[in-house]
Design an enzyme around this catalytic site. Structure first.
Site, short mmCIF file in Angstrom:
data_model
loop_
_atom_site.label_atom_id
_atom_site.label_comp_id
_atom_site.label_asym_id
_atom_site.label_seq_id
_atom_site.Cartn_x
_atom_site.Cartn_y
_atom_site.Cartn_z
N CYS A 58 0.11 -3.43 9.24
CA CYS A 58 0.69 -4.81 8.67
C CYS A 58 0.68 -4.69 7.19
O CYS A 58 0.05 -3.67 6.37
CB CYS A 58 -0.21 -5.88 9.08
SG CYS A 58 -1.71 -5.97 8.38
N ALA A 61 -2.70 -4.38 5.48
CA ALA A 61 -3.16 -3.17 5.53
C ALA A 61 -2.69 -2.30 4.10
O ALA A 61 -3.29 -1.36 3.59
CB ALA A 61 -2.87 -2.48 6.89
N ARG A 92 -10.67 3.83 5.66
CA ARG A 92 -9.71 4.93 5.04
C ARG A 92 -10.62 5.53 4.05
O ARG A 92 -11.47 5.04 3.37
CB ARG A 92 -8.55 3.96 4.34
CG ARG A 92 -7.38 4.87 3.95
CD ARG A 92 -6.24 3.88 3.68
NE ARG A 92 -4.97 4.64 3.47
CZ ARG A 92 -4.54 5.31 2.32
NH1 ARG A 92 -5.52 4.74 1.19
NH2 ARG A 92 -3.55 5.92 2.26
N HIS A 191 2.52 -2.60 -0.02
CA HIS A 191 2.50 -1.56 -1.18
C HIS A 191 3.16 -2.31 -2.13
O HIS A 191 2.64 -2.23 -3.50
CB HIS A 191 3.29 -0.18 -0.77
CG HIS A 191 2.62 0.55 0.55
ND1 HIS A 191 3.33 1.11 1.06
CD2 HIS A 191 1.43 0.73 0.86
CE1 HIS A 191 2.76 1.71 2.12
NE2 HIS A 191 1.46 1.51 1.89
S1 SF4 Z 1 -4.71 -6.99 10.12
FE1 SF4 Z 1 -5.03 -9.24 9.84
S2 SF4 Z 1 -3.41 -9.74 8.27
FE2 SF4 Z 1 -2.92 -7.72 9.47
S3 SF4 Z 1 -1.63 -8.49 11.22
FE3 SF4 Z 1 -3.81 -8.33 11.90
S4 SF4 Z 1 -4.48 -10.50 11.68
FE4 SF4 Z 1 -2.73 -10.35 10.25
#
Ligand code: SF4
Length: 539
Positions: A58, A61, A92, A191
Site C-alpha cells: 500500500c 508501505a 525491510r 514514494h
Molecule cells: S498496512 Fe495499514 S495503511 Fe497499509 S493498507 Fe493495511 S491498514 Fe492501510
C-alpha cells in the site's frame, strides 16, 4: 530462449482462462518481448483487480516503509492501529549504523499511536499529540515524521494541524505525510508523497556549506538493503567522491538537508526517487544520471559514466585503475560459481526496479532471464522516460500531489555547457532512463502486477531454474520444487551490490541451486518402480 510465436501462444492460453472484464484488463499487463514490434506498450500503475491475489502493498508501505522509514535520525511515527507499524517493523533490511558524529539511530524502534476503537469514534488527534509528547520526552529527536494509515484519512484527523502544534509546542520539526494505505494503487503513491515531503521540508534547508567538496554527489533510491549502500559508498569514497546524502538507506535527515549542494545526483531506483531527481534538477540545476550498482558490468558502466560527467582525466584514469584491481580480486571467485549456474534460467518479479537491476547479475553468472515484471512500476520504468508525456492520469493517481519546482535563482547552477551536455547525453542515461523492456531478449515475458494464478501458470510454461521475488511467493515456489531467491530481503544475506556484493550473490545462487534438497523433492517410492517380485506378490 523461447520462440516468440510459441511464447505468444502460451501467454494467450494463460490469459484465456480469465473471464470478461478481467481478461480485458490483464491482457494489457502481459507482453512477449518482440523487437520487431517496438515500441511495445504495457499497462501499468492501474488499480488491482479485487480478489486476484496480487503481490502489491500500500501507499503507507511506500512512504513509511520504503522512503521515510530508513532515515535513522528521525522518528517515523505511524498514526494508526498497531498492525501497519508492527508488520513493517524491521522487516525491510535497510541497514543503518551510527557513524562518528551521528546522534541517533532510531531504526530498531517501532513508533505507533496504536489507535483503538474510541480513537476511531472520537478522533485520534489527541492520542497523536500524546504520542508526540512522549516521543519528544523520551527520545529528544530533531525531527518527527507522522505517517498516516487507512483510518486516519477516513475519520478526518488533521495531521497537518498536529504537526504545526508539535513544532510550536516543542520546537521539533514535524512533517506529516497523508499516505493512507488506500491512496493510489500500490506502494508507488507513497514514494511520491514521501519525495514531496522531503523536497518541501528538508532538502535545501542545510546551512553548512563546508560539507560541499570536490565531486559532491547524492545517491537517490538506494536503501542499503543487506548493506548494498555501504559497498557503493566504499567504491565511491575510494574514488574520491564526496557523498552528501543517500536517499535514504543509512540516511539521515541532517545529511539530506544539504542534498541541494551536490554537483550530480546518482539515481539507483528510478521509480521511488525520480520525482526528487527531477525536482532538484529544476530547482538547483543538478543533473542526474541513471546508475545501477547491481551487477559487475553495470557497476563499471555507472562508475565510468559518473567519471565522464565530471570529465577530469585524473578521475577517469583513477576509475579505470580501480576497476582493474577490483576485477582482479573477484573474477576467479565468480568464475567458480558460474560453473554451477551457467545455462540456467530465471524469472524475476520484484517491486519497481530490481527486476531490471538483477538481470545483469544473473547474466554474469550465465543465467538467462525468461520473465520479468514489477509490482508497482509505471510505464516509464518498462518503456523508458520518453513515454511519460503519453501516460494518462487516472482516478487513482490524480489525487497524489504532483509538485512543480520553482527555480531557486540564488542557488541554481549548471555544470555542463550545452555542447558538453549533448555530447554526454549520447553516451549515458543523463537525466533519462531507457526502461526495462529494451534490455530484455526477444521471446522473454514481461508481466505487470502478477498474481498467484499467473505465477503458477508461468512456472509451468517457462520452468525456470530459479524464481526471484519476495517472501509471499517464496514458499509457493519452493513447494513446486524450484529454488526461490528473495530479491527484496536477499534471504537475509547481502550485500549484492558493487564488486564484493556480486561475489556474495553468485555464491548464494550457486549454493541454492546445488542444495541437496532439490533431489529429495520426489519421494523415492514415486521415483523408482516397486520391485517386480513385490508387485507379483501383491497381485
Ligand atoms: S498496512 Fe495499514 S495503511 Fe497499509 S493498507 Fe493495511 S491498514 Fe492501510
Amino acid at each position: 530462449m523461447f520462440d516468440i510465436a510459441h511464447m505468444k501462444s502460451e501467454v494467450a492460453k494463460i490469459l484465456e482462462q480469465y473471464k470478461g472484464k478481467t481478461f480485458k484488463n490483464r491482457k494489457g499487463h502481459v507482453l512477449v518481448v518482440d523487437s520487431a514490434e517496438a515500441p511495445q506498450v504495457i499497462e501499468a500503475d492501474c488499480r488491482t483487480i479485487p480478489g486476484i491475489i496480487t503481490e502489491r502493498g500500500c501507499c503507507y508501505a511506500g512512504c513509511k516503509g520504503v522512503v521515510v522509514g530508513p532515515l535513522k535520525d528521525t522518528i517515523a511515527l505511524t498514526h494508526g492501529p498497531i498492525g501497519c507499524g508492527y508488520y513493517s517493523w524491521l522487516t525491510r533490511r535497510n541497514k543503518a549504523r551510527k557513524n562518528e558524529g551521528d546522534e541517533f539511530n532510531f531504526l530498531p524502534y517501532c513508533f505507533s499511536t496504536d489507535m483503538q476503537e474510541t480513537d476511531v469514534v472520537f478522533g485520534g488527534e489527541k492520542k497523536l499529540k500524546q504520542a508526540i509528547t512522549e516521543v519528544v520526552d523520551i527520545f529528544k529527536p530533531k525531527s518527527i515524521m507522522i505517517c498516516s494509515t487507512c483510518p486516519v484519512g477516513l475519520i478526518g484527523d488533521d495531521i497537518n494541524a498536529v504537526a504545526r502544534w508539535s513544532e510550536e509546542t516543542y520546537g521539533v520539526q514535524t512533517i506529516s505525510y497523508s499516505c493512507e494505505g488506500y491512496k493510489g494503487v500500490s506502494q508507488s503513491a507513497g514514494h511520491h508523497i514521501a519525495n514531496n515531503g522531503l523536497y518541501k521540508n528538508i532538502i535545501g534547508t542545510g546551512t553548512d556549506p563546508s560539507v560541499k567538496k570536490q565531486y559532491s554527489i547524492n545517491i537517490l533510491g538506494e536503501y542499503n538493503i543487506g548493506g548494498d549502500g555501504w559497498e557503493i559508498e566504499r567504491i565511491l569514497n575510494a574514488l574520491g567522491y564526496n557523498i552528501l546524502a543517500m536517499m535514504s538507506g543509512d540516511g539521515s535527515v541532517e545529511r539530506l538537508r544539504n542534498a541541494h549542494l551536490a554537483d550530480l545526483n546518482l539515481v539507483q531506483c528510478h521509480r521511488s526517487t525520480n520525482y526528487n531527481a527531477e525536482l532538484l534538477r529544476d530547482t538547483y540545476g543538478t543533473d542526474w544520471v541513471k546508475v545501477n550498482f547491481l551487477g559487475v558490468r553495470s557497476t563499471i558502466q555507472s562508475l565510468r559514466d559518473v567519471a565522464l560527467y565530471f570529465g577530469d582525466p585524473d578521475l577517469i584514469a583513477r576509475t579505470e585503475e580501480f576497476i582493474y584491481k577490483e576485477l582482479e580480486a573477484i573474477e576467479p571467485e565468480i568464475e567458480k560459481y558460474k560453473k554451477v549456474c551457467q545455462g540456467k534460467t530465471v524469472a524475476l518479479f520484484v517491486g519497481g526496479s530490481r527486476a531490471n537491476f538483477f538481470q545483469g547479475l544473473f547474466e554474469e553468472i550465465g543465467m538467462e532471464t525468461v520473465l520479468a515484471g514489477f509490482e508497482f512500476a509505471h510505464r516509464d520504468d518498462y518503456e523508458g522516460r520518453e513515454v511519460i508525456p503519453t501516460i494518462k492520469e487516472n482516478a487513482d493517481n490524480k489525487n497524489i500531489e504532483s509538485l512543480t519546482a520553482k527555480r531557486d535563482e540564488k542557488r541554481y547552477r549548471v555544470l555542463l555547457s550545452q555542447e558538453k551536455y549533448e555530447e554526454l547525453e549520447k553516451k549515458m542515461e543523463l537525466n533519462d532512463f531507457k526502461g526495462m523492456i529494451k534490455i530484455m531478449k526477444d521471446g522473454s515475458v514481461v508481466v505487470d502486477d502478477i498474481n498467484h494464478y499467473e505465477i503458477e501458470s508461468f512456472m509451468k510454461v517457462l520452468k525456470p531454474d530459479l524464481f526471484g521475488s519476495g517472501i509471499k511467493e517464496k514458499y509457493v515456489i519452493h513447494k513446486m520444487g524450484t529454488l526461490s531467491k528473495q530479491i527484496h530481503s536477499y534471504d537475509y544475506s547481502g550485500p549484492f551490490a558493487g564488486f564484493k556484493g556480486a561475489v556474495i550473490f553468485a555464491r548464494d545462487v550457486a549454493m541454492g541451486l546445488t542444495a541437496p534438497v532439490w533431489s529429495m523433492v520426489k519421494p523415492k517410492w514415486k521415483a523408482e518402480p516397486a520391485p517386480k517380485s513385490f508387485v507379483e506378490e501383491v497381485r
